[in-house]
Design an enzyme around this catalytic site. Structure first.
Site, PDB file in Angstrom:
ATOM      1  N   GLY A  23      50.542  54.520  49.172  1.00 25.11           N
ATOM      2  CA  GLY A  23      50.159  53.843  47.935  1.00 25.11           C
ATOM      3  C   GLY A  23      49.535  52.471  48.127  1.00 25.11           C
ATOM      4  O   GLY A  23      48.690  52.259  49.014  1.00 25.11           O
ATOM      5  N   SER A 148      55.328  44.014  38.526  1.00 23.89           N
ATOM      6  CA  SER A 148      54.608  44.951  37.666  1.00 23.89           C
ATOM      7  C   SER A 148      54.451  44.306  36.302  1.00 23.89           C
ATOM      8  O   SER A 148      55.262  43.448  35.918  1.00 23.89           O
ATOM      9  CB  SER A 148      55.431  46.234  37.523  1.00 23.89           C
ATOM     10  OG  SER A 148      54.987  46.972  36.411  1.00 23.89           O
ATOM     11  N   TYR A 173      63.926  49.723  35.694  1.00 25.67           N
ATOM     12  CA  TYR A 173      62.667  49.327  36.345  1.00 25.67           C
ATOM     13  C   TYR A 173      62.183  47.980  35.804  1.00 25.67           C
ATOM     14  O   TYR A 173      61.852  47.065  36.571  1.00 25.67           O
ATOM     15  CB  TYR A 173      61.605  50.408  36.133  1.00 25.67           C
ATOM     16  CG  TYR A 173      60.302  50.102  36.845  1.00 25.67           C
ATOM     17  CD1 TYR A 173      60.212  50.156  38.237  1.00 25.67           C
ATOM     18  CD2 TYR A 173      59.158  49.718  36.140  1.00 25.67           C
ATOM     19  CE1 TYR A 173      59.034  49.857  38.902  1.00 25.67           C
ATOM     20  CE2 TYR A 173      57.971  49.421  36.798  1.00 25.67           C
ATOM     21  CZ  TYR A 173      57.914  49.495  38.172  1.00 25.67           C
ATOM     22  OH  TYR A 173      56.748  49.193  38.847  1.00 25.67           O
TER      23      TYR A 173
END
Ligand SMILES: NC(=O)c1ccc[n+]([C@@H]2O[C@H](COP(=O)([O-])OP(=O)(O)OC[C@H]3O[C@@H](n4cnc5c(N)ncnc54)[C@H](OP(=O)(O)O)[C@@H]3O)[C@@H](O)[C@H]2O)c1
Length: 293
Positions: A23, A148, A173
């Site tokens: 990734g 993120s 998350y």
């Protein structure tokens, strides 16, 4: 990627990238190896990591790619990894804390901790603290942590950090990615007097194996539809490569970036008392000694 003003030569520099076998992390490794850095990549499986390293060498034209195998969900493995890195690298110029993932269901690590919090937050927290002295001794040095955009939806639930009472993959998350930001801001305050910087970033929605191990149903269904519209791993890696290498961010520290630009993060992330509390809880959970704090 060629060396230019935004990304100058990294010849003579050594970089460690967690989650560098796939990734965004692997694309970051290719980008920095192309700029001439010696790159160490970390993944769980030695065979997969060795194959990734070979691919990074051939795509970058740089043979200096090293493999470290460690399952960073386990603190003993993070400690072994740090010892191996300290042994292998007399200097360390950049640490890229990229490892991370999404797990729809609650899993428990070998240390009895919730997996998302352990891999996304505690692993980079512990590794950074174990490598801090080496980075300081190699200064000017940089610590780059991959968060993120989900950090903006995060909330640190100090009463249930590990989702024991109530777990949701998305909530865990979001919390872990806000923790990445608060960790970076607190770290930047702690190392202000050194020539080591700490920044954190959102890579953008990127076509990777993200969440493949335990996806929510909507991601499994929508993922293939959305994939063509996502960034390529190379584009997803641009802000990581930029923060790791560019003279434009020399001396810049304690900032959240997206698309190579500083951005405001979640208002909660600027709560210095909460960041300090998170630091102390994390230090207890990973067993940092008083001298390491
Ligand atoms: N993709 C996106 O759209 C997106 C968006 C925002 C933020 N991010 C963030 O970007 C970072 C990289 O995500 P990605 O999308 O590139 O994910 P990915 O494709 O799933 O890659 C994850 C990497 O981490 C490694 N890894 C996973 N668990 C590990 C463990 N326990 N110990 C050691 N290594 C482990 C994997 O290697 P092995 O399988 O070889 O162990 C792989 O190299 C994460 O922090 C993620 O939160 C991604």
């Amino acid at each position: 990627m060629m060396a230019d003003d935004a990304n100058p030569s990294m010849a003579g520099k050594t970089v460690l990238i967690t989650g560098g076998t796939g990734g965004i992390g692997k694309a970051t490794a290719v980008g920095l190896a192309r700029l001439g850095a010696r790159v160490g990549i970390v993944g769980r499986d030695a065979t997969r990591a060795t194959a990734s390293a070979e691919d990074i060498r051939s795509r970058s034209g740089n043979p200096a790619v090293d493999v470290f195998a460690a399952d960073m969900s386990a603190q003993a493995e993070v400690r072994r990894l740090a010892a191996e890195v300290l042994d292998a690298y007399p200097r360390l110029d950049v640490l890229v804390n990229n490892v991370g993932g999404f797990w729809q269901h609650r899993h428990v690590t070998a240390d009895g901790l919730e997996h998302t919090f352990a891999v996304n937050h505690l692993a980079p927290f512990l590794l950074t603290n174990l490598l801090r002295e080496r980075l300081t001794a190699s200064a000017p040095a940089r610590i780059v942590t991959v968060s993120s955009g989900a950090q903006s939806l995060g909330r640190i639930d100090f009463d249930d950090l590990q989702g024991e009472r109530d777990y949701s993959g998305q909530r865990a998350y979001n919390q872990s990615k806000l923790a990445n930001v608060m960790f970076t801001y607190e770290l930047a305050r702690r190392i202000e007097a050194t020539d080591v910087t700490a920044n954190v970033l959102h890579p953008g929605v990127t076509r990777t194996d993200f969440s493949a191990e335990d996806s929510p149903r909507w991601m499994a269904v929508m993922g293939p539809v959305g994939r063509p519209f996502m960034k390529s791993p190379e584009r997803g890696a641009t802000t990581s490569v930029y923060l790791a290498s560019s003279p434009e961010v020399e001396g810049v520290t304690g900032q959240y970036f997206a698309n190579r630009k500083p951005r405001k993060s979640n208002p909660d992330s600027y709560d210095a008392a909460a960041a300090l509390r998170l630091w102390e809880v994390s230090a207890d959970l990973v067993g940092l000694s008083p001298a390491q704090r």
